[in-house]
Design a protein around this motif. Structure first.
Motif, mmCIF file in Angstrom:
data_model
loop_
_atom_site.group_PDB
_atom_site.id
_atom_site.type_symbol
_atom_site.label_atom_id
_atom_site.label_comp_id
_atom_site.label_asym_id
_atom_site.label_seq_id
_atom_site.Cartn_x
_atom_site.Cartn_y
_atom_site.Cartn_z
ATOM 1 N N LEU A 337 -11.242 8.138 -12.311
ATOM 2 C CA LEU A 337 -10.847 7.675 -10.983
ATOM 3 C C LEU A 337 -11.865 8.100 -9.931
ATOM 4 O O LEU A 337 -12.267 7.311 -9.067
ATOM 5 N N LYS A 340 -15.192 6.139 -9.624
ATOM 6 C CA LYS A 340 -15.168 4.850 -8.925
ATOM 7 C C LYS A 340 -15.833 4.951 -7.555
ATOM 8 O O LYS A 340 -16.301 3.956 -7.003
ATOM 9 N N GLU A 359 -4.334 3.234 0.309
ATOM 10 C CA GLU A 359 -3.867 2.976 -1.049
ATOM 11 C C GLU A 359 -4.715 3.727 -2.071
ATOM 12 O O GLU A 359 -4.191 4.257 -3.058
ATOM 13 N N GLN A 360 -6.019 3.787 -1.821
ATOM 14 C CA GLN A 360 -6.908 4.510 -2.727
ATOM 15 C C GLN A 360 -6.653 6.020 -2.641
ATOM 16 O O GLN A 360 -6.708 6.725 -3.653
ATOM 17 N N GLN A 361 -6.376 6.514 -1.427
ATOM 18 C CA GLN A 361 -6.042 7.927 -1.277
ATOM 19 C C GLN A 361 -4.753 8.264 -2.038
ATOM 20 O O GLN A 361 -4.649 9.321 -2.662
ATOM 21 N N LYS A 362 -3.789 7.338 -1.986
ATOM 22 C CA LYS A 362 -2.539 7.532 -2.722
ATOM 23 C C LYS A 362 -2.804 7.572 -4.226
ATOM 24 O O LYS A 362 -2.222 8.387 -4.959
ATOM 25 N N GLU A 363 -3.701 6.731 -4.691
ATOM 26 C CA GLU A 363 -4.059 6.715 -6.117
ATOM 27 C C GLU A 363 -4.687 8.039 -6.529
ATOM 28 O O GLU A 363 -4.384 8.587 -7.589
ATOM 29 N N ASP A 366 -1.955 10.682 -6.639
ATOM 30 C CA ASP A 366 -1.141 10.556 -7.852
ATOM 31 C C ASP A 366 -1.884 11.128 -9.062
ATOM 32 O O ASP A 366 -1.277 11.750 -9.934
ATOM 33 N N GLY A 367 -3.201 10.919 -9.101
ATOM 34 C CA GLY A 367 -3.996 11.460 -10.202
ATOM 35 C C GLY A 367 -4.011 12.983 -10.211
ATOM 36 O O GLY A 367 -3.924 13.606 -11.270
#
Length: 384
Positions: A337, A340, A359-363, A366-367
């Motif tokens: 992740l 990327k 949204e990317q910060q949320k991803e 979550d990781g």
């Protein structure tokens, strides 16, 4: 950087806090654990510990937060150095903390709201023996100490590039060298607390200063210079002095690595604590709020935590192979992740964090959380 730290308090203040807590012990909810763990019940106004004396070796704290605030629990040496800690224990939740302790006096501290000096209980560890270690454990500690020493040694010349640019008044050159100068430090943060007062000297944010400290006089380190470069856009005499101070403090850090208290459990707990810090600081963009180089720190933190895990893997694999498999999976997923946002895998050039969408910060968050949950079990797996 640890987002919240315990400061040294006066003996009178500590005694007063302990007296207040001791007065409630007859009604304590801390009744001990069926498996021999020391129970710690954290409330908004108390820190109840089921035992005040226990043998040297591996200590397990079974923590329950019965208060209304998020809390932290620490095991502290008498001089306030941290043996181990667990942050972000939410109301109504439980946590297990495993540590290796030698004979001596300590304090267990709960910090409701994650502010202040905490509510403390004095405890004593007895017996001359320490925790039994296998040859694999000893090898892991020795290899990790060497890793930390190498990172520290390699940091000094990179920092000098940065501080030389500051002393020369070259803002653009200093900006270019800033993130690279921090990579070695960020990789060693799983055991940052073992270096004594180096961490708050070199890596504190302005909002991490202790009550009563004056930012104009007491704020030192990378982030003070980061603010000068990106927000203030100027380098004056004070910044040049701070560059000298940063060089001096990091040279002191290099000397302390060989004497630092490092154990298998501190390696495992430190990796988990560092992931908690990533979740609360890097993912939110608070750490590098001026330079937006958060992803460089993020990647270095993950590498440092993964190094700790890889060295402990021979022991953990015997005791909990399913946990090790899950950790392998989650480390790989988080690294994929992060890549990327990386220019290429041979450099530390990452997308500025202010260009990473919500949204990317949320991803990313979550990781981190997916890795943090199994990583919290590593210390217990090491000492089974």
């Amino acid at each position: 950087m640890r987002a919240v730290r315990l400061s040294v308090v006066t003996a009178a203040a500590t005694a007063a806090a302990l007296t207040a807590v001791t007065g409630c012990t007859e009604k304590s909810d801390a009744k001990g654990d069926a498996h021999g763990a020391v129970s710690v019940v954290a409330k908004d106004d108390s820190c109840e510990v089921s035992k005040k004396e226990f043998p040297a070796g591996h200590l397990e704290l079974a923590v329950e937060n019965k208060g209304s605030k998020v809390t932290e629990v620490y095991i502290l040496f008498p001089d306030d150095r941290i043996v181990t800690e667990r942050e972000n224990i939410g109301p109504g939740t439980k946590a297990k903390i495993t540590a290796e302790v030698k004979a001596g006096d300590y304090e267990i501290a709960c910090k409701p709201g994650m502010k202040g000096d905490g509510i403390r209980q004095k405890v004593k560890v007895t017996g001359g023996t320490t925790a039994k270690r296998s040859p694999e454990m000893d090898a892991a500690v020795a290899a990790y100490r060497q890793y930390v020493q190498t990172q520290a040694d390699e940091t000094l010349p990179k920092v000098k590039v940065f501080t030389d640019a500051v002393r020369a008044g070259n803002i653009e050159a200093a900006k270019k060298a800033y993130a690279d100068s921090r990579i070695g430090w960020e990789r060693t943060e799983p055991v940052a607390e073992s270096f004594g007062d180096i961490d708050p000297k070199v890596d504190v944010r302005e909002d991490g200063l202790e009550a009563g400290q004056d930012p104009a006089k007491d704020w030192t380190g990378w982030h003070r210079l980061e603010k000068a470069l990106w927000q203030d856009k100027k380098i004056g005499d004070r910044e040049k002095q701070l560059a000298d101070t940063l060089d001096k403090d990091l040279a002191d850090w290099v000397k302390r690595v060989g004497k630092a208290e490092i154990t298998p459990t501190s390696m495992a707990n430190g990796a988990k604590e560092l992931l908690d810090e990533v979740a609360s600081g890097k993912v939110t963009g608070e750490e590098e709020r001026y330079s937006h180089t958060d992803l460089v720190d993020f990647k270095a933190n993950v590498e440092g935590a993964q190094k700790s895990f890889e060295l402990l893997k021979p022991v953990a694999s015997k005791n909990d192979p399913k946990l090790v498999a899950e950790l392998d999976k989650q480390f790989a997923a988080l690294n994929t992740l992060l890549d990327k946002y990386r220019a290429d895998k041979t450099t530390y050039v990452f997308t500025p964090y202010d260009q990473v969408g919500k949204e990317q910060q949320k991803e990313l968050s979550d990781g981190v959380n997916a890795l943090g949950e199994p990583l919290s079990k590593l210390a217990a797996a090491v000492v089974k």
